[in-house]
Design a protein around this motif. Structure first.
Motif, short mmCIF file in Angstrom:
data_model
loop_
_atom_site.label_atom_id
_atom_site.label_comp_id
_atom_site.label_asym_id
_atom_site.label_seq_id
_atom_site.Cartn_x
_atom_site.Cartn_y
_atom_site.Cartn_z
N PHE A 10 0.79 -1.19 0.08
CA PHE A 10 0.06 -0.04 0.01
C PHE A 10 0.82 1.18 0.22
O PHE A 10 0.48 2.14 -0.64
CB PHE A 10 -0.96 -0.13 1.16
N ASN A 11 1.94 1.29 0.93
CA ASN A 11 2.87 2.25 0.86
C ASN A 11 3.55 2.69 -0.41
O ASN A 11 3.85 3.83 -0.86
CB ASN A 11 3.68 2.35 2.09
N ARG A 13 2.33 1.99 -3.44
CA ARG A 13 1.22 2.37 -4.21
C ARG A 13 0.91 3.72 -4.08
O ARG A 13 0.84 4.71 -4.90
CB ARG A 13 -0.06 1.68 -4.16
N VAL A 14 1.19 4.28 -2.77
CA VAL A 14 0.61 5.70 -2.56
C VAL A 14 1.83 6.44 -2.78
O VAL A 14 1.58 7.55 -3.35
CB VAL A 14 0.17 6.02 -0.98
N GLN A 15 2.80 6.35 -2.50
CA GLN A 15 4.12 6.96 -2.63
C GLN A 15 4.43 8.32 -1.98
O GLN A 15 5.24 9.21 -2.16
CB GLN A 15 4.40 7.09 -4.12
N ASN A 17 3.23 10.85 1.67
CA ASN A 17 2.96 10.84 2.96
C ASN A 17 1.38 11.16 3.23
O ASN A 17 0.46 10.62 4.16
CB ASN A 17 3.76 11.63 3.95
N HIS A 18 0.74 12.37 2.52
CA HIS A 18 -0.57 12.69 2.36
C HIS A 18 -0.75 13.11 1.07
O HIS A 18 -0.92 13.90 0.56
CB HIS A 18 -0.43 14.11 3.27
N PRO A 19 -1.58 11.88 0.52
CA PRO A 19 -2.05 12.09 -0.87
C PRO A 19 -3.48 12.87 -1.03
O PRO A 19 -4.21 12.80 0.03
CB PRO A 19 -2.25 10.78 -1.40
N PHE A 24 -6.15 9.07 -3.59
CA PHE A 24 -6.02 7.98 -2.76
C PHE A 24 -7.43 7.14 -2.78
O PHE A 24 -7.34 6.02 -2.57
CB PHE A 24 -6.33 8.75 -1.12
N ILE A 27 -6.78 4.60 -5.29
CA ILE A 27 -5.92 3.54 -4.89
C ILE A 27 -6.76 2.60 -3.94
O ILE A 27 -6.35 1.37 -4.21
CB ILE A 27 -4.72 4.06 -4.23
N GLU A 31 -7.02 -1.45 -4.72
CA GLU A 31 -6.94 -2.65 -3.70
C GLU A 31 -7.95 -3.47 -3.64
O GLU A 31 -8.08 -4.71 -3.56
CB GLU A 31 -6.59 -2.02 -2.52
#
Length: 92
Positions: A10-11, A13-15, A17-19, A24, A27, A31
């Motif tokens: 998950f981290n 994919r997000v890449q 800290n605060h998308p 978000f 994503i 998932e």
């Protein structure tokens, strides 16, 4: 183990800290689709992939090093050196 793997994936994919909320949500939807797909596969009787021979060999080496360390046959430094040689990627 699964929880750690999920968070790691998950981290990646997000890449950030605060998308932003919309990427978000995309994503999260991706998932959800992935897990639904896996659920359908398992429900249909498709099992997990068998481990490759290379993966099994590496795990045996790690287990062997751990056993030798806990038995007192090797020192902590020898144990760490052995682990680093076992998991290091070979140059091609």
């Amino acid at each position: 183990m699964f929880n750690i793997a999920f968070h790691s994936r998950f981290n990646r994919r997000v890449q950030v800290n605060h998308p932003n909320i919309w990427p978000f949500i995309k994503i999260l939807q991706g998932e959800e689709n992935r897990f639904h797909h896996m659920y359908v596969q398992f429900s249909a009787g498709l099992g997990i992939r068998p481990k490759q021979a290379k993966t099994i060999a590496i795990q045996r080496r790690i287990d062997n090093l751990g056993q030798r360390y806990y038995d007192g046959a090797i020192s902590a430094m020898e144990y760490l050196d052995g682990l680093s040689f076992t998991v290091a990627k070979q140059k091609k």
